[in-house]
Write an enzyme that holds these catalytic residues in place. Sequence first.
Site, PDB file in Angstrom:
ATOM      1  N   LYS B  69       0.838  -1.201   0.000  1.00 54.60           N
ATOM      2  CA  LYS B  69       0.000   0.000   0.000  1.00 54.60           C
ATOM      3  C   LYS B  69       0.874   1.252   0.000  1.00 54.60           C
ATOM      4  CE  LYS B  69      -4.009   1.844   2.591  1.00 54.60           C
ATOM      5  NZ  LYS B  69      -4.821   1.709   3.813  1.00 54.60           N
ATOM      6  N   SER B 144      -9.553   1.707   2.888  1.00 54.40           N
ATOM      7  CA  SER B 144      -8.713   2.433   1.960  1.00 54.40           C
ATOM      8  C   SER B 144      -7.649   1.589   1.254  1.00 54.40           C
ATOM      9  CB  SER B 144      -8.024   3.564   2.720  1.00 54.40           C
ATOM     10  OG  SER B 144      -7.179   3.022   3.718  1.00 54.40           O
ATOM     11  N   SER B 168      -9.714  -0.582   7.194  1.00 54.14           N
ATOM     12  CA  SER B 168      -9.149  -0.223   5.884  1.00 54.14           C
ATOM     13  C   SER B 168      -8.522  -1.382   5.110  1.00 54.14           C
ATOM     14  CB  SER B 168      -8.106   0.883   6.047  1.00 54.14           C
ATOM     15  OG  SER B 168      -8.728   2.141   6.027  1.00 54.14           O
TER      16      SER B 168
END
Lengths: 481, 472
Positions: B69, B144, B168
């Site tokens: 990420k 996210s 997330s």
Amino acid sequence: MHVKIGLEVHVQLTESRTKLFCGCKANYRGMKPNTNVCPVCLGLPGALPVPQKDPLILGIASSIVMNCRLPGKVVFTRKHYFYPDLPKNYQITQYKGYGTPICLGGSLRYLDPDEWEWREVRISRINLEEDPGRSVYEEGGIMRSKYVLIDLNRSGVPLLEIVTEPVLKSAREARRFVEALLLTLEYIGVTNPRLEGAFRADANVSIYGGERVEIKNIGSTLDLEKAINYEILRQEKLIEFGGKVIRETRHWDPIKGVTRPLRHKEEESEYLYMPEPDIPPVPIEPLMKEAMARLKETPWRRFEELSSMGIPREQAWSLIQTRPALELLLMAIPLGGDPILLAKLIAIDLKGELKKAGRNLYHRDNWPSPKTLAQISKLIDVGSINYDYVKLNVIPKLASNPILSLEEILPKGKANPKKLAIIAVNLSRKAVKDYLKGRKRALEYIVGVGVSMALSKGLSIDPREIRNEILKLLKSNKINI
Amino acid sequence: MMTVTEKLRLISKESADIIDFIEEIFNNIKRCEPKVNAYISLDSMEIAIERLMNSMDKGKLSGILVAVKDNISTMYMPTTAGSKVLYDYVPPFDATVVERIKKDGGIIIGKTNLDEFAMGSTTELSAFGPTRNPWNLERVAGGSSGGSAAALAYGGCDIALGSDTGGSARLPASYTATYSLKPTYGLVSRYGLIPYANSLEQISPMARSVEDLALLLEIISGWDKKDATTLGLKRIKLTDISPADLKELRICIPLNLIDIAEKEVKREIWRFIKRLETEGSRIDEIDLAWGKEALSAYYTIALAEASSNLSRYDGILYPTENLGKNYRNHVLLARKKFGFEVKRRILLGTFILSEGYKDRYYVMAARLRRLVRENLMKLVTKCLIVLPTSPTLPPRIGEKIKDPITLYALDIYNIIANLAGIPAISFPIGFSSGLPIGAQLMTEPLGERKLIAAGLSIEELTGLRGMVADAC
């Protein structure tokens, strides 16, 4: 008393091995700008502050030496404000915002050399926090410079914020307190107060129980006294002419010697305090042992020790101000030196000569060895040389070259007092006449001539001996005038 | 698609070639990436192979392709956090988790898309455009960590790292039929993770199977001297676990919370619970009455921490662009680059911490958080709490983005584990009209072994492992 002063003193832990939250150096002096930095003290995204052991131990030691109530755990908080040299735009501190400072209240006991009185000033709290970086303004300072250079070498350096109760009553007292505070912290190895920027102070001043005015940016103890005196005068005049003191923050301008108000918007701030989520509360107990080990020596304990040896208080005071001098004394005593004699030689004569020669008094290598001092003391004691001789001849030589041995300094042999007396009398005809006319004081002049004769030839002489010989001559009527 | 563990087994027996596996992944990337937009930065296959050659036989992840990420720092690739503010920022250091993956031979091939600074639940709020769901390109991938989830779902990597502040990592896993485990707070170092809400978030492994999750978590876990919030323990051993006996499982179901889910989600979660019951697990009904208040407490704490963390982005150290004519002007222009949602959260967080409101909001939320944790601790020592991972199916692109309150409500099941700092594993349990539905199990702090054991047997039960989406 109509003046009330409270202080906030920021002292850098210059003697810490590391910054507060990373392994960079705490003493950044002499380094190229922005070379004493890492992701943590640059505040890079994702880098995390990790409390370092050394600054914590020094902070705890400072708390203990000021008789503080210690918390079980220290809790760090964030204080937010935007400033170019504050890379995270928040400072990690303690106290406000549900933080717990390293000292919850204590006091500093110290000797005030103006009145020779012991004083005790109450400390409200001590925070351990990080210093921001440095803004360097070119071309005319903060107001006129077209640009500012940022140096983050200082960013994250551990700082103690020591806050007193408003119990100080004069500018002089405030200055003496800060001097005592710095000396105490120097003794326990926390800071070197002589380094540039090692401390700053803010003073809260109020008179006649009126509003308090905060003065910021005071960088020396001398300026502290000046700034407070200026502020007291300003407030007095204001009231005298029918004005009113308002609660405000003022800036000390050391060049013009005045305090001036800060612009309003700089004054009002919302710091959005919150607990620092990256640092769990730090327990104090596991660090206590190492902190206690720092406390073997305080200037005040030393002062009392010296006083109990019979050393006059002025000399004892002078000795504790300069640690190499104090150490020299304390090491020379066990080698057979006489404490009182040594104290006088070191605190007055040697220190005076070193000062005159512009030497750094805090540099141990500028002082002679304890062995030499002990030898001198013993020689004076047994009467081999006299104190005046040492003061005038030996000490200046040692001051300019401290590694000289006593053999190299002391006269090669002893002058013959009889011969010397004859020469002295012959060289001092006027004085001899005066003496014979009854002016007894003229004798001392003749003795002085004899002594300097001997010294100019590198020979030692006891003034008492030559005095006796001269007296014999004068009384023997063998003198032709 | 084969799991990492299966691949490694074949490679060690020399009955398969690593290069073929790498090629397969890059073929998937070539086919799907233009439609899905999972990556912000991506290396070529040649570079990946070169890295492999340099790291041959180095560890447990040799030859395995890892997606990271883009809020986790890497020193050889930009780390943008999905924001214009960090558009060209390349950190001068690797995150601890990245260091550990590299040390074990893992090859990081790219940085995945996310909502700006991880603030969002759909990966639509990225400065680099939305990530689409490989199971249905009209739908979001969740957020996210939507980029990592989507890359896994289309076969664009072997394993991935996400970060989980309030679901997330778990939420996008459930929207893409993949797996994620939010570890106990402090089990994995956050050093190098660009912070959103420090006290809540953990870097979390994401994978297409439970054993891959276990492998990755084992490698990244353990104390780190660079993160004072890590727990003082070494790597947690997770690769030696056998599936739990479903007859021995004790499951607690919070009825009041399951009730607020969409009907498709409710149908699947009940079907799943019934299957567990049939297998002999013991099911107890519980009531987590504070569920909605917990969501408020979560957002209050998260936004306060976020507004503080984001104050450092003033355009002075990075990027190096010259913006304003003076300090104030420069900072204002730099901070204008934040996206709308980030600005909203900074403002809310600043309000929460303001004098006069702090006690009413921040302090109250912290108190509530303590109560939630105390309440949960009594439960999680007795049973595994089961919940859907999301109350809804993956929303359509653009559907939720306009209404922040419904957007925030997507996190309701997930924030519980973050508030309490306890571990939670999310896994697929089924599909509804081709859209994945996931569920999660929560347990006591450091109960990761329990979660892996339960996960392994659930994975066998559902058969939903190693799935790759076919929409692209």
